[in-house]
Scaffold this active site. Structure first.
Site, PDB file in Angstrom:
ATOM      1  N   THR A   1       0.866  -1.183   0.000  1.00  0.00           N
ATOM      2  CA  THR A   1       0.000   0.000   0.000  1.00  0.00           C
ATOM      3  C   THR A   1       0.908   1.241   0.000  1.00  0.00           C
ATOM      4  O   THR A   1       1.347   1.680  -1.045  1.00  0.00           O
ATOM      5  CB  THR A   1      -0.982   0.010   1.183  1.00  0.00           C
ATOM      6  OG1 THR A   1      -0.268  -0.231   2.407  1.00  0.00           O
ATOM      7  CG2 THR A   1      -2.056  -1.054   1.008  1.00  0.00           C
TER       8      THR A   1
ATOM      9  N   LYS B   1       4.223  -6.788   4.314  1.00  0.00           N
ATOM     10  CA  LYS B   1       4.002  -5.398   3.947  1.00  0.00           C
ATOM     11  C   LYS B   1       3.603  -4.622   5.173  1.00  0.00           C
ATOM     12  O   LYS B   1       3.089  -5.169   6.149  1.00  0.00           O
ATOM     13  CB  LYS B   1       2.945  -5.274   2.851  1.00  0.00           C
ATOM     14  CG  LYS B   1       1.542  -5.734   3.209  1.00  0.00           C
ATOM     15  CD  LYS B   1       0.692  -4.744   3.953  1.00  0.00           C
ATOM     16  CE  LYS B   1       0.671  -3.405   3.261  1.00  0.00           C
ATOM     17  NZ  LYS B   1      -0.095  -2.410   4.117  1.00  0.00           N
TER      18      LYS B   1
ATOM     19  N   THR C   1      -1.737  -1.695   7.094  1.00  0.00           N
ATOM     20  CA  THR C   1      -1.767  -2.773   8.067  1.00  0.00           C
ATOM     21  C   THR C   1      -0.515  -3.608   7.906  1.00  0.00           C
ATOM     22  O   THR C   1       0.288  -3.385   7.019  1.00  0.00           O
ATOM     23  CB  THR C   1      -3.029  -3.627   7.843  1.00  0.00           C
ATOM     24  OG1 THR C   1      -3.195  -4.539   8.917  1.00  0.00           O
ATOM     25  CG2 THR C   1      -2.933  -4.432   6.559  1.00  0.00           C
TER      26      THR C   1
ATOM     27  N   GLU D   1       6.453   4.853   7.455  1.00  0.00           N
ATOM     28  CA  GLU D   1       6.038   6.057   6.737  1.00  0.00           C
ATOM     29  C   GLU D   1       6.817   7.279   7.219  1.00  0.00           C
ATOM     30  O   GLU D   1       6.767   7.653   8.390  1.00  0.00           O
ATOM     31  CB  GLU D   1       4.534   6.276   6.926  1.00  0.00           C
ATOM     32  CG  GLU D   1       3.702   5.246   6.176  1.00  0.00           C
ATOM     33  CD  GLU D   1       2.227   5.332   6.463  1.00  0.00           C
ATOM     34  OE1 GLU D   1       1.458   4.745   5.687  1.00  0.00           O
ATOM     35  OE2 GLU D   1       1.831   5.972   7.460  1.00  0.00           O
TER      36      GLU D   1
ATOM     37  N   ASN E   1      -0.227  10.722   6.506  1.00  0.00           N
ATOM     38  CA  ASN E   1      -1.432  10.309   7.231  1.00  0.00           C
ATOM     39  C   ASN E   1      -2.466  11.424   7.371  1.00  0.00           C
ATOM     40  O   ASN E   1      -3.608  11.166   7.737  1.00  0.00           O
ATOM     41  CB  ASN E   1      -1.045   9.763   8.603  1.00  0.00           C
ATOM     42  CG  ASN E   1      -0.388   8.400   8.477  1.00  0.00           C
ATOM     43  OD1 ASN E   1      -1.048   7.395   8.324  1.00  0.00           O
ATOM     44  ND2 ASN E   1       0.943   8.377   8.495  1.00  0.00           N
TER      45      ASN E   1
ATOM     46  N   SER F   1      -2.809  10.884  -0.731  1.00  0.00           N
ATOM     47  CA  SER F   1      -1.546  11.355  -1.301  1.00  0.00           C
ATOM     48  C   SER F   1      -0.599  10.201  -1.551  1.00  0.00           C
ATOM     49  O   SER F   1       0.338  10.353  -2.289  1.00  0.00           O
ATOM     50  CB  SER F   1      -0.873  12.348  -0.365  1.00  0.00           C
ATOM     51  OG  SER F   1      -0.506  11.737   0.844  1.00  0.00           O
TER      52      SER F   1
END
Length: 468
Positions: free
Chosen positions: A191, A217, A237, A331, A463, A468
């Site tokens: 993702t 992932k 997740t 992230e 987030n 985005s």
């Protein structure tokens, strides 16, 4: 490292660019992958980006029954694929032959339609499995299901079923067992990940060579707390799937996975948020379980403890490798930090303290600012109730660089050290380093590790607008 400078009110904010993480993904020799599996990743249209791989299929083609084990999220809002996969594993008594995964939509908090869609994915994948005359007819689906992506949206199920159907004999079939096939499957998991997370290794048990490979992932909503399905205590997740060609009994496979997950995936944190979909699956098809032309019995903890312990150790090391990749791809992360807590009364105590440090927003922002603020580490440590009293005059904190150079003690036996600020800056400017907390319990006590990353401005941007 480039820097961008933004003006905000009267202050100046310096933003570090997120380093490239692509080097963590490298080609793997075909000889390292376990035999008896076919995999692929295909584009179904769940993701908006044209051609993006968003449905992955994994099939076990071994003539032997395939053992399966899983650890699932303990979040009360379990996603539909988690509910269905738990049911399938229970009804098949720890056996399954396939896995199907989609990215781009979590199929979580989607009511009755979500359950129906998860079943449809499982049954469509069942149709891809080669017939296995040696196995008894299944009482339910043989496919475990995983989904990841945005919560609260229904799957475009017709697109997903069509993509799975494309893998039947025909011009669109891409199922295989080479590096390209494994990589396609790993990409279908992604993702907000910036690289596919894929690893493989070989190991020996009783003179027989086995292989293990897996993918996972995750980059955000990462703070897993997973347990086995009904056999014991139970947006983005964490998903993972591991395959081996060793032969392990279902009960021993589950015990090994539960142990490994506690020390790997349950020991990482990006942002402290547990997902509704967290799932780790493990398949063992026994395709390589042969010696001198004789098929070997399944390894079982009760009948061959030594062989089981070797497998458990190999699996634990492997899951740690996969789990670390998730943190490295956190992230907006610019740091990969190992938090080690030793000298604790119990492993649970050490694990809880390491978790608290790893999830502290104050600690994580200090890491981004490259500030050796050990007071924040100590405050997080002292906020965790332990099974026996903590003697604060025995606690020590040290920053340990990953390059093997001199560590920097900042607190020894409860007494602050005069910190060499230049040395602190050197260590915290590294991409990798360790925070070592010694609770002072001596050597005959427990140690636990956690892996975490920093909080950056980029994390907030990602987030603040998932699109985005």
């Amino acid at each position: 490292m480039s820097r961008l400078v933004f003006k905000r009110y009267s202050s100046t904010i310096t933003v570090k660019s997120t380093p490239s993480k692509a080097h963590h993904h490298q080609p793997i020799p075909v000889s390292s992958f376990p035999s008896g599996y076919l995999l692929t990743g295909v584009h179904a249209g769940v993701k908006k980006k044209a051609g993006a791989l968003d449905v992955g299929v994994i099939l076990s083609t071994s003539e032997r029954p395939t053992s399966a084990a899983a650890c699932f999220t303990r979040n009360a809002f379990k996603a539909a694929p988690v509910i269905i996969s738990e049911k399938i594993l229970g009804e098949n008594v720890g056996r399954a032959r396939a896995v199907v995964v989609n990215s781009g939509c979590a199929n979580a908090v989607t009511g009755a339609q979500g359950i129906e869609d998860a079943w449809a994915m499982a049954k469509e994948t069942d149709a891809l499995l080669p017939s296995n005359s040696s196995a008894s007819p299944p009482t339910t689906s043989q496919t475990l299901v995983m989904s990841t992506g945005v919560i609260g949206q229904n799957l475009p199920i017709s697109k997903i079923l069509s993509a799975i159907r494309s893998q039947r004999d025909g011009s669109q079939q891409t199922l295989g067992n080479d590096f390209n096939a494994w990589e396609r499957a790993a990409k279908a998991f992604m993702t907000t990940d910036t690289f596919p997370k894929l690893r493989a290794r070989k190991f020996n048990i009783n003179g027989v060579e086995y292989r293990m490979a897996g993918m996972d992932k995750g980059a955000g909503m990462i703070h897993p707390d997973m347990g086995p399905p009904a056999l014991g205590p139970l947006h983005a997740t964490l998903l993972g799937c591991i395959m081996t060609d060793a032969a392990i009994s279902p009960r021993s496979l589950q015990r090994a996975l539960t142990y490994a997950v506690e020390r790997s995936f349950n020991s990482i944190s990006v942002d402290g948020d547990m997902s509704t979909n967290d799932t780790i699956l493990l398949l063992a098809n026994g395709a390589a379980a042969e010696k001198d032309g004789v098929k070997l019995k399944e390894i079982d903890e009760g009948t061959d403890r030594e062989a089981f312990e070797v497998f458990k150790r190999e699996l634990t090391d492997f899951t740690i490798d996969l789990a670390k990749l998730v943190v490295r791809d956190g992230e907006g992360a610019t740091k990969f930090v190992t938090v080690t807590v030793k000298g604790a009364p119990t492993y649970k105590d050490a694990h809880r303290v390491a978790s608290r440090i790893s999830t502290s927003a104050l600690v994580k922002t200090a890491l981004y600012g490259e500030d050796a603020n050990w007071g924040r580490v100590l405050a997080a440590t002292g906020s965790v109730p332990l099974s026996s009293p903590l003697h604060t005059n025995k606690v020590s904190v040290t920053f340990v660089p990953s390059d093997g150079s001199r560590p920097l003690p900042v607190l020894i036996n409860g007494e602050p050290e005069k910190v060499d600020e230049a040395r602190a800056s050197e260590i915290l400017s590294l991409e990798d380093f360790e925070i070592l907390v010694d609770l002072g319990g001596g050597e005959a006590v427990e140690t636990a590790q956690y892996w975490t990353c920093d909080f950056s401005y980029e994390y907030v941007r990602i987030n603040g607008d998932y699109r985005s």
